[in-house]
Design an enzyme around this catalytic site. Structure first.
Site, mmCIF file in Angstrom:
data_model
loop_
_atom_site.group_PDB
_atom_site.id
_atom_site.type_symbol
_atom_site.label_atom_id
_atom_site.label_comp_id
_atom_site.label_asym_id
_atom_site.label_seq_id
_atom_site.Cartn_x
_atom_site.Cartn_y
_atom_site.Cartn_z
ATOM 1 N N ASP A 407 0.823 -1.206 0.000
ATOM 2 C CA ASP A 407 0.000 0.000 0.000
ATOM 3 C C ASP A 407 0.858 1.257 0.000
ATOM 4 O O ASP A 407 1.937 1.298 0.604
ATOM 5 C CB ASP A 407 -0.894 -0.021 1.244
ATOM 6 N N GLU A 460 1.112 -0.559 -5.161
ATOM 7 C CA GLU A 460 0.143 0.494 -5.416
ATOM 8 C C GLU A 460 0.957 1.786 -5.523
ATOM 9 O O GLU A 460 1.278 2.421 -4.525
ATOM 10 C CB GLU A 460 -0.890 0.605 -4.288
#
Length: 730
Positions: A407, A460
């Protein structure tokens, strides 16, 4: 033998009573002296203490020194026990017998001490944390925690009335770790570390390496055995490869489906419901929003305090392992969202862990995320890098995760991420890149790649940082970041912005539609339609689409058809397969009742068929990351908002895809085709079974009429707001 030999100096007694002694093992337990052995034990609340030999025979009654809870005594030479137990009568009533924690020696082995000190231990979780073990024939739990600047660390829990004086730990100064073995403590016990910090402040901290934690709002760690490791799985290695069909179903476990009373499904219940559902829809992988323990439901797991503990919301670590076992048995991969970019500042967490900024930067310009009010790991510290990298390995080895979606990578790569001038500190060369974070990501990916080659990592990452999914240099000081895949955020943003336009205006934005193919092979991409696109007032995917109800559904079917045909692996957030009207609500179940309505059921059937077609035609996946797998047939017809392209497998077999981004059906539409023969319609998003208008095709015979640079062409019915796929059958 004179019991006064066991007395300690007043200042030492005072430091023990105040739990400020830096080396309690130097005083407590059994220690040889001239002519014998002295024994000491600190037991607040004890009335009488008798030393027993290993067979339970009394050897000596200890006496309190100066009326304090420090009980002392001495045994003459030749009769002192190497192994002993304590029989205690408590002032509040009751008696207990137990082995003295202070009779056990150092626990961590020399090689592991050295590797921990160096920050190069691949699996520090095998030593740090709480581990039920047997030492010298005695069952108990070995505790160890890294807190190099602490003045004193104790294990506290119900077993010692949360009294930090009872079980002060041994400091292994060589590596900054504190350790102790507590006899009789087993799985399920609650505990924390009471830390007298370098700043003189006492803090109660959860274990950074806890394998299990209490359910919020409680914050204690729970003693939990380390689950057995899993062997490398070659079948999963093939399923995760660049040339494999990958279609990912992204799931938030707390809101995919709930019980009738609104409660959460357990990991085992999810194994019974979610796994077969995803398999039935043809998805190849699940991606779970973070399962790490976290204190605030509304963070969805993205602000974890227990990086090694599956959330207690849904069960135990064994329950989560049962879930991943069920997924693997069904041929379904499991990818976990993983959060090494930041952590919350909750008092029981990592912040100022030992009275210093141990895990985080001291300077808020480096160590504080303004967007999320969270702290940033100090990637320049070897032990912190090791803590995080080993955690990546932990989820793969102990729970069988196929991979980790990392993330907020962009926030790690740049020191000025979401900061104004003067709010960030340049790197040593004066630049904005976070060199320490880059080094960490390379090392983490190298560790995963060399230790668990079957697993993948996905970034990401929303910027143009180069070579995210390219290998690092052999010395890890250059080259790529080492991820296997990168989320294609540019494709997602451009396509959703394009489709949000009224079709009458789309011809003016044709470049926005086809731009993604200019860079589609610069990285190994995943095409994400994730939870981020259906929260925070963005509305659902269906609600983003323009037009009346029929056009909204048709536009969404068009989006999915184009996505599944476009180069790149696929990711779809839960619920989007049946097109909810409202955006995702993490506090409730998905609106499953919508499947009772034909348009929503048709959308679900389309997603199932897209996955089926994807998996059965290598042209649609085998060369996702290679330019040889894609070729334009027609990309410049902006006036009609039409795209036609070919997806090609390594053996030359192809799928031709025709896309119409307007609501006007095109009858008698001629398009070039790469080979002569009969071309059968493989899938058409305008098929009535999906809720379409029925502008479909059967089998079409090519003609030797050159068109769009091709020697052969076919005439087809181009569906309104639709995608048609064709495969040659002879």
């Amino acid at each position: 033998m004179d019991p006064d030999l066991a007395r300690v100096a007043p200042e030492s007694l005072q430091s023990l009573l105040q739990a400020s002694h830096a080396d309690p093992f130097a005083l407590l337990g059994a220690h040889p002296v001239a002519g014998g052995m002295v024994l000491r034990t600190l037991l607040p609340g004890a009335q009488a203490v008798v030393v027993l030999d290993i067979d339970g025979r009394p050897l000596l009654e200890l006496q309190p020194q100066d009326g304090s809870p420090l009980f002392i005594g001495a045994l003459p030479g030749g009769s002192h026990p190497l192994r002993y137990r304590l029989h205690v009568r408590w002032s509040g009533g009751g008696e207990t017998r137990f082995d003295d924690a202070y009779r056990f020696g150092a626990l961590i082995e020399d090689l592991d001490v050295w590797l921990l000190a160096e920050g190069s231990h691949h699996r520090p979780y095998e030593w740090l944390g709480a581990h039920p073990v047997t030492v010298d024939g005695v069952a108990g739990t070995r505790f160890a925690v890294w807190a190099p600047n602490a003045r004193r660390v104790s294990v506290v829990g119900g077993f010692n009335a949360w009294d930090g004086r009872r079980h002060m730990m041994r400091h292994r100064r060589e590596c900054g770790v504190w350790e102790i073995f507590l006899p009789g403590i087993g799985e399920g016990e609650l505990y924390k570390y009471e830390i007298l910090g370098a700043d003189g402040v006492v803090r109660l901290k959860a274990d950074p390496f806890a394998f299990r934690a209490e359910l919020r709002p409680h914050t204690a760690s729970v003693v939990q055995r380390l689950l057995p490791g899993l062997a490398i799985d070659e079948a999963r290695r093939r399923a995760n490869a660049l040339d494999a069909p990958i279609s990912i179903y992204e799931v938030h476990l707390g809101s995919w489906q709930r019980k009738e009373d609104g409660g959460w499904l357990s990991y085992r219940e999810l194994a019974e419901r979610l796994v077969p559902y995803a398999v039935g829809l043809g998805f190849t992988h699940l991606e779970l929003l973070p399962v790490h323990e976290h204190p605030f439901d509304g963070s969805w797991g993205y602000q974890p305090t227990g990086l090694y503990a599956p959330s207690a919301r849904f069960g135990t670590p064994e329950d989560f392992r049962a879930f991943t076992d069920a997924a693997r048995a069904a041929g379904l991969g499991v990818i976990l969202d993983w959060v090494p970019a930041h952590f919350p500042s909750d008092a029981h967490g990592l912040a100022e862990f030992d009275g210093t900024h141990l895990y985080e930067h001291a300077d808020p310009r480096e160590g504080f995320h303004q967007d999320w009010n969270t702290l940033i790991y100090n990637y320049g510290r070897a032990e912190v890098r090791n803590y995080l990298a080993s955690n990546a390995l932990y989820w793969i080895e102990r729970f069988g995760a196929d991979g980790l979606r990392v993330d907020a990578v962009a926030s790690m790569l740049y020191r000025d991420y979401s900061r104004r001038e003067g709010e960030w500190v340049p790197n040593r060369f004066g630049g904005r890149e976070n060199l320490e974070a880059i080094d960490f990501l390379r090392r983490m990916n190298h560790l995963v790649g060399t230790q668990r080659p079957e697993a993948i990592t996905l970034a990401e990452e929303s910027t143009a940082f180069p070579a995210v999914s390219r290998p690092p240099s052999p010395d890890l000081q250059g080259g790529g970041l080492g991820f296997h895949y990168k989320w294609n955020m540019g494709w997602m943003n451009d396509l959703l912005a394009y489709l949000a336009r009224d079709p009458v205006h789309r011809k003016h934005h044709h470049d926005q539609l086809r731009f993604s193919l200019a860079y589609a092979f610069s990285e190994n991409f995943v095409l994400p339609l994730s939870h981020d696109e259906v929260v925070h007032g963005k509305g659902s995917l269906l609600a983003k689409m323009p037009g009346d109800v029929w056009q909204k559904f048709a536009n969404l079917r068009l989006l999915y058809g184009y996505m599944w045909a476009h180069p790149g692996k696929k990711l779809l957030f839960m619920g989007c397969e049946f097109a909810p009207w409202s955006e995702w609500n993490a506090d409730a179940s998905l609106p499953w009742e919508l499947l009772g309505h034909a348009p929503h059921a048709g959308m679900q059937r389309l997603v199932r068929d897209l996955n089926r077609v994807l998996r059965s035609h290598p042209a649609l996946y085998e060369q996702d990351t290679a330019s040889e797998g894609f070729r334009w047939i027609s990309h410049d017809d902006a006036a009609h908002s039409v795209l036609v392209f070919e997806r090609r497998a390594r053996d030359g077999r192809s799928v031709v895809v025709a896309c119409n981004f307007t609501p006007v059906a095109r009858e008698g539409w001629r398009t070039g085709i790469p080979a002569a023969g009969t071309w059968r319609e493989l899938l058409n998003t305008d098929d009535p079974v999906y809720g379409g208008s029925g502008v479909t095709n059967g089998a079409l015979r090519s003609e030797a009429l050159p068109w769009q640079g091709e020697a052969q062409s076919i005439v087809l019915r181009l569906p309104p707001l639709g995608v048609a796929m064709f495969v040659r059958v002879d």
